[in-house]
Write a protein that holds these residues in place. Structure first.
Motif, PDB file in Angstrom:
ATOM      1  N   SER A  76       0.320  -0.930  -0.178  1.00 40.79           N
ATOM      2  CA  SER A  76       0.014  -0.091  -0.163  1.00 40.79           C
ATOM      3  C   SER A  76       1.492   1.154   0.120  1.00 40.79           C
ATOM      4  O   SER A  76       0.724   2.517  -0.414  1.00 40.79           O
ATOM      5  N   PHE A  77       1.785   0.994   0.534  1.00 43.39           N
ATOM      6  CA  PHE A  77       2.932   2.395   0.821  1.00 43.39           C
ATOM      7  C   PHE A  77       3.396   2.434  -0.178  1.00 43.39           C
ATOM      8  O   PHE A  77       3.480   4.017  -0.843  1.00 43.39           O
ATOM      9  N   ARG A  78       3.836   1.479  -0.949  1.00 40.74           N
ATOM     10  CA  ARG A  78       4.613   1.477  -2.737  1.00 40.74           C
ATOM     11  C   ARG A  78       3.761   2.760  -3.195  1.00 40.74           C
ATOM     12  O   ARG A  78       4.416   3.178  -3.975  1.00 40.74           O
ATOM     13  N   ARG A  79       2.748   2.444  -3.853  1.00 41.06           N
ATOM     14  CA  ARG A  79       1.314   3.310  -4.365  1.00 41.06           C
ATOM     15  C   ARG A  79       1.156   4.410  -4.361  1.00 41.06           C
ATOM     16  O   ARG A  79       0.561   4.663  -5.051  1.00 41.06           O
ATOM     17  N   HIS A  80       1.615   4.978  -3.066  1.00 44.84           N
ATOM     18  CA  HIS A  80       1.618   6.236  -2.722  1.00 44.84           C
ATOM     19  C   HIS A  80       2.194   6.809  -3.302  1.00 44.84           C
ATOM     20  O   HIS A  80       3.339   7.035  -3.738  1.00 44.84           O
ATOM     21  N   PRO A  81       2.081   8.176  -3.971  1.00 46.09           N
ATOM     22  CA  PRO A  81       2.267   8.791  -5.001  1.00 46.09           C
ATOM     23  C   PRO A  81       3.907   9.565  -3.898  1.00 46.09           C
ATOM     24  O   PRO A  81       4.709  10.004  -5.177  1.00 46.09           O
ATOM     25  N   ALA A  87       5.033   7.905  -1.415  1.00 49.05           N
ATOM     26  CA  ALA A  87       6.584   7.151  -1.006  1.00 49.05           C
ATOM     27  C   ALA A  87       8.076   7.671  -1.407  1.00 49.05           C
ATOM     28  O   ALA A  87       9.078   7.521  -0.307  1.00 49.05           O
ATOM     29  N   GLU A  88       7.989   7.443  -3.114  1.00 44.57           N
ATOM     30  CA  GLU A  88       9.125   8.242  -2.958  1.00 44.57           C
ATOM     31  C   GLU A  88      10.200   9.046  -2.164  1.00 44.57           C
ATOM     32  O   GLU A  88      11.211   9.192  -1.710  1.00 44.57           O
ATOM     33  N   ILE A  89       8.880   9.888  -1.730  1.00 46.74           N
ATOM     34  CA  ILE A  89       9.958  11.348  -1.111  1.00 46.74           C
ATOM     35  C   ILE A  89      10.632  10.919   0.831  1.00 46.74           C
ATOM     36  O   ILE A  89      11.044  10.936   0.896  1.00 46.74           O
ATOM     37  N   VAL A  90       9.418  10.412   0.761  1.00 50.14           N
ATOM     38  CA  VAL A  90       9.221   9.337   2.617  1.00 50.14           C
ATOM     39  C   VAL A  90      10.423   8.524   2.578  1.00 50.14           C
ATOM     40  O   VAL A  90      11.705   9.375   3.693  1.00 50.14           O
ATOM     41  N   PRO A 128      16.540   9.850   5.695  1.00 47.34           N
ATOM     42  CA  PRO A 128      17.596   8.534   6.440  1.00 47.34           C
ATOM     43  C   PRO A 128      16.585   8.181   6.818  1.00 47.34           C
ATOM     44  O   PRO A 128      15.682   8.867   8.077  1.00 47.34           O
ATOM     45  N   GLY A 129      16.573   6.776   7.268  1.00 51.47           N
ATOM     46  CA  GLY A 129      16.529   6.177   8.440  1.00 51.47           C
ATOM     47  C   GLY A 129      14.860   5.261   8.078  1.00 51.47           C
ATOM     48  O   GLY A 129      13.894   4.783   9.068  1.00 51.47           O
ATOM     49  N   LEU A 130      14.590   5.990   7.266  1.00 56.15           N
ATOM     50  CA  LEU A 130      12.802   5.441   6.841  1.00 56.15           C
ATOM     51  C   LEU A 130      12.178   4.616   5.212  1.00 56.15           C
ATOM     52  O   LEU A 130      13.321   4.500   4.645  1.00 56.15           O
ATOM     53  N   GLY A 131      12.726   3.289   6.206  1.00 54.96           N
ATOM     54  CA  GLY A 131      11.908   2.691   5.116  1.00 54.96           C
ATOM     55  C   GLY A 131      10.770   2.142   4.437  1.00 54.96           C
ATOM     56  O   GLY A 131       9.949   3.511   5.006  1.00 54.96           O
ATOM     57  N   ASP A 132       9.911   0.941   3.822  1.00 55.25           N
ATOM     58  CA  ASP A 132       8.727   0.898   3.832  1.00 55.25           C
ATOM     59  C   ASP A 132       7.557   1.290   4.539  1.00 55.25           C
ATOM     60  O   ASP A 132       6.667   1.507   4.986  1.00 55.25           O
ATOM     61  N   VAL A 133       7.893  -0.315   5.834  1.00 59.40           N
ATOM     62  CA  VAL A 133       7.391   0.091   7.311  1.00 59.40           C
ATOM     63  C   VAL A 133       6.745   1.343   8.175  1.00 59.40           C
ATOM     64  O   VAL A 133       6.242   2.475   7.725  1.00 59.40           O
ATOM     65  N   LEU A 134       8.481   1.707   8.418  1.00 59.08           N
ATOM     66  CA  LEU A 134       8.817   2.884   8.748  1.00 59.08           C
ATOM     67  C   LEU A 134       8.457   4.301   8.460  1.00 59.08           C
ATOM     68  O   LEU A 134       7.024   5.095   8.801  1.00 59.08           O
ATOM     69  N   GLY A 135       8.628   3.854   7.071  1.00 59.47           N
ATOM     70  CA  GLY A 135       7.886   5.403   6.449  1.00 59.47           C
ATOM     71  C   GLY A 135       6.775   5.489   5.914  1.00 59.47           C
ATOM     72  O   GLY A 135       5.111   6.506   6.369  1.00 59.47           O
ATOM     73  N   ALA A 136       5.834   4.183   6.091  1.00 56.18           N
ATOM     74  CA  ALA A 136       4.353   4.176   5.457  1.00 56.18           C
ATOM     75  C   ALA A 136       3.876   4.702   7.347  1.00 56.18           C
ATOM     76  O   ALA A 136       2.276   5.117   7.370  1.00 56.18           O
ATOM     77  N   ARG A 137       4.295   4.136   8.339  1.00 55.20           N
ATOM     78  CA  ARG A 137       3.786   4.795   9.562  1.00 55.20           C
ATOM     79  C   ARG A 137       4.054   6.353   9.561  1.00 55.20           C
ATOM     80  O   ARG A 137       2.889   7.277   9.784  1.00 55.20           O
ATOM     81  N   VAL A 138       5.106   7.704   9.507  1.00 54.67           N
ATOM     82  CA  VAL A 138       5.613   8.668   9.210  1.00 54.67           C
ATOM     83  C   VAL A 138       4.117   9.103   7.959  1.00 54.67           C
ATOM     84  O   VAL A 138       3.708   9.766   8.219  1.00 54.67           O
TER      85      VAL A 138
END
Length: 415
Positions: A273-278, A280-283, A287-297
């Motif tokens: 779900s996170f990778r489909r968001h526009p 996602a690339e910026i988030v 540094p320190g933000l991957g798919d799971v932690l970036g999705a939460r943020v």
């Protein structure tokens, strides 16, 4: 304009409708669901001045209905937003303080709470936050991310309960198993949940569980170490007590296995779900933000471009900015504890992880520690800086750049 206070409960809503002078126009209790919402629309239509829509019917003026309610979730709130009403989610703590302003005796009622909410949005709405106009995509991501994080917290609680039980009757297990949440540990605890059965485990049986769990390294040496630890002399509880504890531990081990499976499945859904968001690339560029932690943020901040007026507003919402209390000659600065716990936890982890890949973040943290700032306080301040950097990236639509983010840190420029 109409101002509506909505004191909600599971089965009903207490409603008060006021005009812009504070005159009460209606007070009622509506049932939850379609019937109650339809009746609310009828009341609004009775009192709201309407204008022609060009096809022979009347429609409410845009922004003419403002609703105050103590929640930002649920089908009722979604329906109010879909109707074009301005909805303000009032913090229950703020509503309680306003209630004291109107009634110092301490009296409280559902109808009185509806009146307070109507007064808040009529008189003081500029000091409260409207429910954000986030996309359905990020709302769905928030549901998945919170469910995933909640299950991890549940697993930790069950793990601590199991550890506490083992310490009471089977401390040798805590010595033998270095990770109680590991699949091989849970399997062995279900097979031998008490000291007597654990002492009868052979090296071959333990090695087989290690192999089934894909444990790396020298499995024979690990199995020998576990066997010796389980067979070491130790104090024992009476047999009946050990049997009861064993039943508890087996149940906890099975629950932890199931939770781990569900967490893994949810994690894949969160990543997808996170990778489909526009955004996602910026988030993910931070540094320190991957798919799971970036999705939460991203999910907790939302994607409404008008939600945060500036970086300070985003920092306040994240709970990373400090609170200053000044009175006379005394001034104290403390952490902000009334905050979104999901977002605060994500920002804390983000700050910790960022130091592994960002020289600027590492140098900033080290500078704070050199000033004798505590570890967690330093992480909060680093998280505060990172939230501001993310705000700039999202506002300008640019990915993270180390030199731009940390222009005054020599190590960042050198990198």
């Amino acid at each position: 304009m109409l101002f509506i206070g909505d004191d909600w409960a599971e089965g009903h809503h207490d409603i008060e409708v006021e005009d812009d002078t504070g005159r009460r126009l209606a007070r009622m209790r509506l049932p939850e669901g379609v019937e109650g919402l339809a009746r609310l629309h009828e009341v609004i239509a009775e009192h709201l001045e309407t204008e022609p829509d060009g096809i022979g019917t009347d429609v409410p003026t845009d922004g003419a209905v403002i609703v105050g309610i103590e929640t930002d979730r649920g089908v009722w709130v979604s329906a109010l937003l879909a109707c074009g009403y301005q909805v303000y989610a009032i913090n229950p703590m703020s509503a309680a303080r306003y209630r004291e302003r109107h009634c110092t005796s301490g009296a409280k009622s559902d109808a009185g709470d509806a009146h307070v909410l109507a007064e808040i949005v009529r008189v003081d709405r500029d000091h409260h936050r409207r429910i954000a106009g986030d996309s359905t995509r990020v709302e769905a991501l928030k549901l998945l991310a919170r469910a995933h994080q909640g299950m991890i917290w549940d697993r930790t609680r069950h793990l601590q309960r199991m550890r506490s039980a083992l310490r009471e009757y089977f401390p040798a297990a805590l010595t033998a198993f270095d990770n109680l949440a590991a699949p091989d540990t849970l399997a062995l605890l279900q097979k031998a949940p008490d000291p007597a059965r654990a002492a009868r485990l052979t090296t071959g049986q333990i090695t087989a569980e290690l192999a089934r769990a894909h444990r790396r390294g020298d499995r024979t040496a690990t199995a020998t170490r576990i066997r010796d630890a389980l067979r070491a002399p130790s104090l024992r509880q009476p047999a009946a007590i050990e049997d009861a504890y064993a039943i508890v531990v087996v149940g906890q081990a099975r629950m932890l296995e199931h939770l781990s499976e569900q967490i893994d499945e949810l994690e894949q859904q969160v990543k997808h779900s996170f990778r489909r968001h526009p955004a996602a690339e910026i988030v993910r560029s931070c540094p320190g933000l991957g798919d799971v932690l970036g999705a939460r943020v991203l999910a907790e901040f939302g994607d409404d471009p008008h939600r945060y007026r500036n970086a300070k507003s985003r920092k306040n919402y994240a709970g990373t900015s400090p609170i200053t209390r000044a009175s006379g000659k005394r001034k104290t600065v403390s952490a902000r504890y009334a905050r979104n716990k999901h977002l605060a936890d994500a920002c804390h982890q983000w700050a910790f992880c960022s130091m592994n890949t960002s020289p600027g973040a590492r140098a900033y943290y080290d500078a704070l520690r050199a000033r004798e700032v505590g570890h967690h306080a330093a992480l909060r301040q680093l998280g505060n800086r990172l939230v501001g950097i993310l705000h700039g990236c999202l506002k300008n639509g640019t990915v993270y750049d180390e030199i731009t983010a940390w222009p005054h840190v020599p190590s960042a420029v050198a990198a």
